[in-house]
Enzyme design. Sequence first.
Site, PDB file in Angstrom:
ATOM      1  N   ARG A  68       0.810  -1.217   0.000  1.00  0.00           N
ATOM      2  CA  ARG A  68       0.000   0.000   0.000  1.00  0.00           C
ATOM      3  C   ARG A  68       0.846   1.271   0.000  1.00  0.00           C
ATOM      4  O   ARG A  68       0.507   2.246  -0.678  1.00  0.00           O
ATOM      5  CB  ARG A  68      -0.945  -0.004   1.207  1.00  0.00           C
ATOM      6  CG  ARG A  68      -2.005  -1.091   1.128  1.00  0.00           C
ATOM      7  CD  ARG A  68      -3.018  -0.956   2.235  1.00  0.00           C
ATOM      8  NE  ARG A  68      -4.040  -1.998   2.164  1.00  0.00           N
ATOM      9  CZ  ARG A  68      -5.080  -2.059   2.981  1.00  0.00           C
ATOM     10  NH1 ARG A  68      -5.243  -1.143   3.929  1.00  0.00           N
ATOM     11  NH2 ARG A  68      -5.970  -3.031   2.877  1.00  0.00           N
ATOM     12  N   ASP A 115     -15.724   9.017   8.676  1.00  0.00           N
ATOM     13  CA  ASP A 115     -14.632   8.076   8.454  1.00  0.00           C
ATOM     14  C   ASP A 115     -13.334   8.868   8.484  1.00  0.00           C
ATOM     15  O   ASP A 115     -13.322  10.073   8.218  1.00  0.00           O
ATOM     16  CB  ASP A 115     -14.778   7.352   7.117  1.00  0.00           C
ATOM     17  CG  ASP A 115     -14.025   6.032   7.084  1.00  0.00           C
ATOM     18  OD1 ASP A 115     -14.669   4.979   7.284  1.00  0.00           O
ATOM     19  OD2 ASP A 115     -12.805   6.032   6.879  1.00  0.00           O
TER      20      ASP A 115
END
Length: 282
Positions: A45, A147
């Site tokens: 990632r 979020d």
Amino acid sequence: MQTPANLPGQDLLLTDADFARICQLIYERAGIVLAANKRDMVYSRLAKRLRLHGMSQFSEYLERLARQPKAREWEAFTNALTTNLTAFFREAHHFPMLAEHIAGRHEPVRVWCAAASTGEEPYSIAMTLFETLGAQLAGQSQVIASDIDTDALAKARTGVYPLKQVLELSEERVKRFFLKGSGSHLGLARVRPELSRIVDFRQLNLHAPHWDLSGQFDAIFCRNIMIYFDKPSQARILKRFAPYLKPDGLLFTGHSENFTYLSDDFKLRGHTVYTLAKKPKA
């Protein structure tokens, strides 16, 4: 002596010290605990960020972050290490329980979805409000969808999803709540404006010392996010949830999360659903 310990095919240098530092930084910023078996995930990632900046060593990337504590790259770092696994009406047994809880209301309802990801969960909540309360009262209600991941929130705000994913819902829900795309948007579907209008997407870090929220909620959905936190963080967040929940409100958690022995603020009502054990202190 530092050991790279990279797997074959991993061309960027990630030392043990680099990985330990990354684990420390994401814990400090987001409360996320990364186990040793997450090393390959971290590499894959964050490698995209290193290549974007023309870097060959993770230490170089971490040094850049350290030099620029307010840089936008911190946001990309956090987004990269956040997991966004979600679906419409995931853990479906919760939504009939929400419907039963709010049925017969004559005032607008407020629900907080504390791990909104790419939007499927808060839109599922909004659909439940419309189906239970009717269009008029649901249209006056509110779903706060928060979020930490700004990339996920950007996707959620568009309300656009692959048609294949949307067609997994009932035909009635597809017709009522979605608009099918055509032309260049063929194969996509967009949430109808009346549904998206009641969902307020905003960035919020559950690990932060301050939450930009006000008022109380009829229900809080915090599902499948606490598993990434350690026990002290879980207990702290649960205690902070209590004042935001109405006295008869419901807290919905994930299928693998059990807080029965973690907090005396909540008591188990049903499968992964909690109510306040006592009235929160003012």
